[in-house]
Design a protein around this motif. Structure first.
Motif, short mmCIF file in Angstrom:
data_model
loop_
_atom_site.label_atom_id
_atom_site.label_comp_id
_atom_site.label_asym_id
_atom_site.label_seq_id
_atom_site.Cartn_x
_atom_site.Cartn_y
_atom_site.Cartn_z
N THR A 2 -30.62 13.38 -0.64
CA THR A 2 -30.94 12.79 -1.95
C THR A 2 -30.13 13.46 -3.06
OG1 THR A 2 -32.78 14.29 -2.26
CG2 THR A 2 -33.26 12.18 -1.24
N THR A 3 -29.72 14.71 -2.82
CA THR A 3 -28.92 15.40 -3.83
C THR A 3 -27.54 14.74 -3.97
OG1 THR A 3 -30.03 17.45 -3.23
CG2 THR A 3 -28.01 17.63 -4.51
N ILE A 4 -26.97 14.34 -2.84
CA ILE A 4 -25.67 13.66 -2.88
C ILE A 4 -25.81 12.32 -3.60
CG2 ILE A 4 -23.90 12.56 -1.46
CD1 ILE A 4 -24.34 14.76 0.58
N GLY A 5 -26.88 11.62 -3.36
CA GLY A 5 -27.12 10.34 -4.01
C GLY A 5 -27.34 10.49 -5.51
N ALA A 11 -20.94 12.53 -10.95
CA ALA A 11 -19.55 12.98 -10.85
C ALA A 11 -18.58 11.84 -11.12
CB ALA A 11 -19.30 13.60 -9.49
N LEU A 12 -18.89 10.66 -10.60
CA LEU A 12 -18.02 9.51 -10.84
C LEU A 12 -18.01 9.11 -12.31
CD1 LEU A 12 -18.77 7.32 -7.70
CD2 LEU A 12 -16.68 8.58 -8.22
N LEU A 13 -19.16 9.15 -12.95
CA LEU A 13 -19.22 8.80 -14.37
C LEU A 13 -18.47 9.82 -15.23
CD1 LEU A 13 -22.89 7.54 -14.77
CD2 LEU A 13 -20.78 6.21 -14.95
N LEU A 14 -18.59 11.09 -14.90
CA LEU A 14 -17.86 12.11 -15.65
C LEU A 14 -16.35 11.97 -15.43
CD1 LEU A 14 -20.09 15.26 -15.15
CD2 LEU A 14 -19.71 13.98 -17.25
N GLY A 15 -15.95 11.66 -14.22
CA GLY A 15 -14.52 11.45 -13.94
C GLY A 15 -13.97 10.24 -14.68
N LEU A 16 -14.73 9.16 -14.69
CA LEU A 16 -14.29 7.97 -15.42
C LEU A 16 -14.27 8.21 -16.92
CD1 LEU A 16 -16.06 5.12 -13.44
CD2 LEU A 16 -13.61 5.65 -13.51
N GLY A 17 -15.21 9.01 -17.41
CA GLY A 17 -15.21 9.36 -18.83
C GLY A 17 -13.99 10.19 -19.20
#
Length: 50
Positions: A2-5, A11-17
């Motif tokens: 559940t931690t990965i989920g 992480a994806l949102l921060l990378g896209l930001g």
């Protein structure tokens, strides 16, 4: 598991930001004059009495 989920979307949102901020800075001309800043520090400019 559940931690990965939980951490993967964050992480994806921060990378896209970060990518969006980089692309915005490229389009707004932040990196156009790289030599100007290097030359400006070498000149003595009088702004007035301090």
């Amino acid at each position: 598991m559940t931690t990965i989920g939980f951490l993967l979307p964050i992480a994806l949102l921060l990378g896209l930001g970060g990518l969006a901020a980089f692309l915005w800075s490229m389009r707004s001309g932040q990196y156009d004059d790289l030599d100007g800043a290097a030359q400006r520090i070498l000149t003595d400019e009088e702004d007035g009495p301090c």
